[in-house]
Write a protein that holds these residues in place. Structure first.
Motif, PDB file in Angstrom:
ATOM      1  N   VAL A  22       0.839  -1.200   0.000  1.00 17.98           N
ATOM      2  CA  VAL A  22       0.000   0.000   0.000  1.00 17.98           C
ATOM      3  C   VAL A  22       0.876   1.253   0.000  1.00 17.98           C
ATOM      4  CG1 VAL A  22      -1.731   1.320   1.292  1.00 17.98           C
ATOM      5  CG2 VAL A  22      -1.984  -1.154   1.006  1.00 17.98           C
ATOM      6  N   ALA A  23       1.972   1.248   0.718  1.00 15.46           N
ATOM      7  CA  ALA A  23       2.875   2.403   0.735  1.00 15.46           C
ATOM      8  C   ALA A  23       3.409   2.689  -0.666  1.00 15.46           C
ATOM      9  CB  ALA A  23       4.024   2.173   1.707  1.00 15.46           C
ATOM     10  N   ARG A  24       3.792   1.648  -1.405  1.00 17.14           N
ATOM     11  CA  ARG A  24       4.303   1.856  -2.768  1.00 17.14           C
ATOM     12  C   ARG A  24       3.211   2.389  -3.691  1.00 17.14           C
ATOM     13  NH1 ARG A  24       7.932   1.195  -6.666  1.00 17.14           N
ATOM     14  NH2 ARG A  24       7.245   0.402  -8.683  1.00 17.14           N
ATOM     15  N   VAL A  25       2.037   1.779  -3.637  1.00 19.33           N
ATOM     16  CA  VAL A  25       0.936   2.223  -4.501  1.00 19.33           C
ATOM     17  C   VAL A  25       0.545   3.659  -4.154  1.00 19.33           C
ATOM     18  CG1 VAL A  25      -1.479   1.799  -5.124  1.00 19.33           C
ATOM     19  CG2 VAL A  25       0.115  -0.111  -4.917  1.00 19.33           C
ATOM     20  N   GLU A  26       0.496   3.963  -2.877  1.00 15.61           N
ATOM     21  CA  GLU A  26       0.174   5.330  -2.444  1.00 15.61           C
ATOM     22  C   GLU A  26       1.214   6.317  -2.962  1.00 15.61           C
ATOM     23  OE1 GLU A  26      -0.232   8.011   1.621  1.00 15.61           O
ATOM     24  OE2 GLU A  26       0.396   5.920   1.783  1.00 15.61           O
ATOM     25  N   ARG A  27       2.482   5.956  -2.864  1.00 15.86           N
ATOM     26  CA  ARG A  27       3.558   6.835  -3.329  1.00 15.86           C
ATOM     27  C   ARG A  27       3.431   7.092  -4.830  1.00 15.86           C
ATOM     28  NH1 ARG A  27       7.602   3.659  -2.699  1.00 15.86           N
ATOM     29  NH2 ARG A  27       7.306   3.671  -0.463  1.00 15.86           N
ATOM     30  N   LEU A  28       3.158   6.041  -5.588  1.00 18.59           N
ATOM     31  CA  LEU A  28       3.080   6.177  -7.040  1.00 18.59           C
ATOM     32  C   LEU A  28       1.829   6.913  -7.515  1.00 18.59           C
ATOM     33  CD1 LEU A  28       4.238   2.597  -8.100  1.00 18.59           C
ATOM     34  CD2 LEU A  28       5.539   4.730  -8.305  1.00 18.59           C
ATOM     35  N   LEU A  29       0.710   6.656  -6.870  1.00 14.91           N
ATOM     36  CA  LEU A  29      -0.558   7.192  -7.369  1.00 14.91           C
ATOM     37  C   LEU A  29      -0.988   8.506  -6.744  1.00 14.91           C
ATOM     38  CD1 LEU A  29      -2.689   3.937  -7.703  1.00 14.91           C
ATOM     39  CD2 LEU A  29      -1.438   5.184  -9.472  1.00 14.91           C
ATOM     40  N   CYS A  30      -0.568   8.778  -5.518  1.00 14.65           N
ATOM     41  CA  CYS A  30      -1.041  10.028  -4.905  1.00 14.65           C
ATOM     42  C   CYS A  30       0.013  10.708  -4.035  1.00 14.65           C
ATOM     43  CB  CYS A  30      -2.349   9.830  -4.157  1.00 14.65           C
ATOM     44  SG  CYS A  30      -2.323   8.634  -2.836  1.00 14.65           S
ATOM     45  N   ALA A  31       1.273  10.469  -4.343  1.00 10.52           N
ATOM     46  CA  ALA A  31       2.384  11.191  -3.705  1.00 10.52           C
ATOM     47  C   ALA A  31       2.287  11.196  -2.184  1.00 10.52           C
ATOM     48  CB  ALA A  31       2.481  12.610  -4.253  1.00 10.52           C
ATOM     49  N   ASP A  32       1.964  10.031  -1.599  1.00 14.69           N
ATOM     50  CA  ASP A  32       1.887   9.886  -0.142  1.00 14.69           C
ATOM     51  C   ASP A  32       0.872  10.830   0.506  1.00 14.69           C
ATOM     52  OD1 ASP A  32       3.841   7.849  -0.009  1.00 14.69           O
ATOM     53  OD2 ASP A  32       5.437   9.340  -0.103  1.00 14.69           O
ATOM     54  N   GLN A  33      -0.249  11.054  -0.151  1.00 14.50           N
ATOM     55  CA  GLN A  33      -1.249  11.995   0.356  1.00 14.50           C
ATOM     56  C   GLN A  33      -2.463  11.346   1.019  1.00 14.50           C
ATOM     57  OE1 GLN A  33      -0.847  15.450   0.334  1.00 14.50           O
ATOM     58  NE2 GLN A  33       1.213  14.815  -0.240  1.00 14.50           N
ATOM     59  N   LEU A  34      -2.458  10.034   1.214  1.00 17.08           N
ATOM     60  CA  LEU A  34      -3.593   9.398   1.888  1.00 17.08           C
ATOM     61  C   LEU A  34      -3.617   9.789   3.359  1.00 17.08           C
ATOM     62  CD1 LEU A  34      -3.639   5.699   0.598  1.00 17.08           C
ATOM     63  CD2 LEU A  34      -5.197   7.542  -0.003  1.00 17.08           C
ATOM     64  N   SER A  35      -4.803   9.949   3.886  1.00 19.93           N
ATOM     65  CA  SER A  35      -4.932  10.169   5.324  1.00 19.93           C
ATOM     66  C   SER A  35      -4.569   8.880   6.048  1.00 19.93           C
ATOM     67  CB  SER A  35      -6.368  10.573   5.667  1.00 19.93           C
ATOM     68  OG  SER A  35      -7.252   9.492   5.422  1.00 19.93           O
TER      69      SER A  35
END
Length: 78
Positions: A22-35
């Motif tokens: 999830v950390a990798r997907v978050e980094r790639l898709l939304c620049a670590d912007q998930l709450s």
């Protein structure tokens, strides 16, 4: 006419570890912007999928990508 097929090999290598995936997907898709709460929900959902088979690992990757893209934090432009 060739079909476009994404290469999820890097994500599949992380699929046994839901948090890392999830950390990798978050980094790639939304620049670590998930709450933190959205991230925790996605990690729990991905972690609930069995990682004992190739299909399970693939399903973890597909679920992580789908849920990150469905999160409101992904959909908000900053």
């Amino acid at each position: 006419h060739a079909d476009l097929r994404p290469d999820y090999s890097a994500e599949r290598a992380l699929a046994a570890d839901a948090t890392a995936l999830v950390a990798r997907v978050e980094r790639l898709l939304c620049a670590d912007q998930l709450s933190a709460s959205a991230r925790a929900l996605i990690v729990n959902a991905v972690g609930s999928i069995s990682a004992s088979t190739a299909d399970g690992l693939n399903n973890r990757v597909y679920t992580a990508v789908y849920l990150v893209m469905a999160a409101p934090d992904y959909l908000v432009q900053r």
